[in-house]
Design a protein around this motif. Structure first.
Motif, PDB file in Angstrom:
ATOM      1  N   ILE A 249      -9.594 -69.698  -5.787  1.00 22.55           N
ATOM      2  CA  ILE A 249      -8.919 -68.778  -5.943  1.00 22.55           C
ATOM      3  C   ILE A 249      -8.620 -67.753  -7.603  1.00 22.55           C
ATOM      4  CG2 ILE A 249      -6.959 -67.221  -5.196  1.00 22.55           C
ATOM      5  CD1 ILE A 249      -6.478 -69.411  -3.147  1.00 22.55           C
ATOM      6  N   ILE A 250      -8.828 -67.193  -7.916  1.00 26.35           N
ATOM      7  CA  ILE A 250      -9.120 -66.613  -9.411  1.00 26.35           C
ATOM      8  C   ILE A 250      -7.800 -65.527  -9.032  1.00 26.35           C
ATOM      9  CG2 ILE A 250     -10.254 -65.092 -10.659  1.00 26.35           C
ATOM     10  CD1 ILE A 250     -12.708 -65.171  -9.063  1.00 26.35           C
ATOM     11  N   TYR A 251      -6.760 -66.362 -10.144  1.00 26.92           N
ATOM     12  CA  TYR A 251      -5.747 -65.626 -10.246  1.00 26.92           C
ATOM     13  C   TYR A 251      -5.621 -64.890 -11.653  1.00 26.92           C
ATOM     14  CZ  TYR A 251      -3.781 -67.844  -6.898  1.00 26.92           C
ATOM     15  OH  TYR A 251      -3.212 -68.559  -5.325  1.00 26.92           O
ATOM     16  N   CYS A 252      -5.535 -63.483 -11.986  1.00 26.89           N
ATOM     17  CA  CYS A 252      -4.678 -62.306 -12.942  1.00 26.89           C
ATOM     18  C   CYS A 252      -3.339 -62.576 -12.476  1.00 26.89           C
ATOM     19  CB  CYS A 252      -6.649 -61.257 -12.908  1.00 26.89           C
ATOM     20  SG  CYS A 252      -5.529 -60.279 -13.990  1.00 26.89           S
ATOM     21  N   ASP A 253      -3.392 -62.717 -13.982  1.00 30.04           N
ATOM     22  CA  ASP A 253      -1.651 -62.577 -14.391  1.00 30.04           C
ATOM     23  C   ASP A 253      -0.986 -62.847 -13.413  1.00 30.04           C
ATOM     24  OD1 ASP A 253      -1.978 -61.323 -17.496  1.00 30.04           O
ATOM     25  OD2 ASP A 253      -2.219 -59.388 -15.661  1.00 30.04           O
ATOM     26  N   ASP A 254      -1.363 -63.930 -12.335  1.00 30.09           N
ATOM     27  CA  ASP A 254      -0.409 -65.203 -11.535  1.00 30.09           C
ATOM     28  C   ASP A 254      -1.082 -64.556  -9.774  1.00 30.09           C
ATOM     29  OD1 ASP A 254      -0.412 -67.754 -12.502  1.00 30.09           O
ATOM     30  OD2 ASP A 254       1.398 -66.202 -13.250  1.00 30.09           O
ATOM     31  N   ILE A 255      -1.683 -63.077 -10.368  1.00 28.36           N
ATOM     32  CA  ILE A 255      -1.844 -62.672  -8.652  1.00 28.36           C
ATOM     33  C   ILE A 255      -3.062 -62.392  -8.299  1.00 28.36           C
ATOM     34  CG2 ILE A 255      -2.256 -59.895  -8.142  1.00 28.36           C
ATOM     35  CD1 ILE A 255      -0.012 -59.581  -9.658  1.00 28.36           C
ATOM     36  N   PRO A 256      -3.320 -63.473  -7.479  1.00 27.82           N
ATOM     37  CA  PRO A 256      -4.531 -63.658  -6.599  1.00 27.82           C
ATOM     38  C   PRO A 256      -5.779 -62.230  -6.548  1.00 27.82           C
ATOM     39  CG  PRO A 256      -2.983 -64.119  -5.301  1.00 27.82           C
ATOM     40  CD  PRO A 256      -2.504 -63.236  -6.277  1.00 27.82           C
TER      41      PRO A 256
ATOM     42  N   MET B 158      -3.535 -60.507 -20.501  1.00 27.38           N
ATOM     43  CA  MET B 158      -4.190 -60.679 -19.301  1.00 27.38           C
ATOM     44  C   MET B 158      -4.660 -62.299 -19.511  1.00 27.38           C
ATOM     45  SD  MET B 158      -7.040 -58.810 -17.144  1.00 27.38           S
ATOM     46  CE  MET B 158      -8.836 -59.727 -18.474  1.00 27.38           C
ATOM     47  N   SER B 159      -4.446 -63.110 -18.332  1.00 28.83           N
ATOM     48  CA  SER B 159      -4.405 -64.313 -18.235  1.00 28.83           C
ATOM     49  C   SER B 159      -5.466 -64.285 -16.955  1.00 28.83           C
ATOM     50  CB  SER B 159      -3.284 -65.093 -17.458  1.00 28.83           C
ATOM     51  OG  SER B 159      -2.545 -65.048 -17.015  1.00 28.83           O
ATOM     52  N   LEU B 160      -6.255 -65.565 -16.751  1.00 30.63           N
ATOM     53  CA  LEU B 160      -7.350 -65.602 -16.274  1.00 30.63           C
ATOM     54  C   LEU B 160      -7.412 -67.026 -15.489  1.00 30.63           C
ATOM     55  CD1 LEU B 160     -10.162 -63.677 -16.173  1.00 30.63           C
ATOM     56  CD2 LEU B 160      -8.466 -63.410 -14.636  1.00 30.63           C
ATOM     57  N   LYS B 161      -6.748 -67.118 -14.124  1.00 32.88           N
ATOM     58  CA  LYS B 161      -6.906 -69.416 -13.792  1.00 32.88           C
ATOM     59  C   LYS B 161      -7.782 -69.338 -12.085  1.00 32.88           C
ATOM     60  CE  LYS B 161      -2.514 -69.445 -12.096  1.00 32.88           C
ATOM     61  NZ  LYS B 161      -1.166 -69.637 -12.120  1.00 32.88           N
ATOM     62  N   TYR B 162      -8.090 -70.517 -12.695  1.00 32.60           N
ATOM     63  CA  TYR B 162      -9.234 -70.766 -11.265  1.00 32.60           C
ATOM     64  C   TYR B 162      -8.696 -71.681 -10.656  1.00 32.60           C
ATOM     65  CZ  TYR B 162     -12.721 -67.244 -12.953  1.00 32.60           C
ATOM     66  OH  TYR B 162     -14.018 -66.718 -13.634  1.00 32.60           O
ATOM     67  N   ILE B 163      -8.057 -71.405  -9.121  1.00 34.20           N
ATOM     68  CA  ILE B 163      -7.263 -72.830  -8.260  1.00 34.20           C
ATOM     69  C   ILE B 163      -8.347 -73.041  -6.955  1.00 34.20           C
ATOM     70  CG2 ILE B 163      -5.596 -73.981  -7.297  1.00 34.20           C
ATOM     71  CD1 ILE B 163      -3.833 -71.939  -9.254  1.00 34.20           C
ATOM     72  N   LYS B 164      -8.149 -74.266  -7.118  1.00 30.58           N
ATOM     73  CA  LYS B 164      -8.742 -75.234  -5.887  1.00 30.58           C
ATOM     74  C   LYS B 164      -8.072 -74.715  -4.596  1.00 30.58           C
ATOM     75  CE  LYS B 164     -11.440 -79.053  -3.321  1.00 30.58           C
ATOM     76  NZ  LYS B 164     -11.712 -79.787  -3.937  1.00 30.58           N
TER      77      LYS B 164
END
Length: 66
Positions: free
Chosen positions: A55-62, A1-7
């Motif tokens: 926006i938080i993305y989990c496995d490239d899904i918002p 699982m990957s998480l990322k935060y994008i403005k």
């Protein structure tokens, strides 16, 4: 699982409205109003400019999008 935060950008306004409406629907029903529910695309774009959102993305899904 990957998480990322994008403005968030103005182009994300429609997706953010979907997330906000899903999140705040119960408050809108309970109180008959909710400032975060039912925003227009234009008001969301203004909000994105004035108050940065991420926006938080989990496995490239918002997260929050159904």
């Amino acid at each position: 699982m990957s998480l990322k935060y994008i403005k968030a950008r103005k182009e994300d306004a429609e997706m953010l409205i979907e997330i906000y409406n899903e999140s705040f629907y119960d408050d809108y029903i309970k109180y008959g109003e909710c400032p975060a529910y039912g925003k227009t695309i234009e008001s969301m774009k203004e909000s994105i400019e004035r108050f940065p959102k991420f926006i938080i993305y989990c496995d490239d899904i918002p997260v929050g999008v159904i």
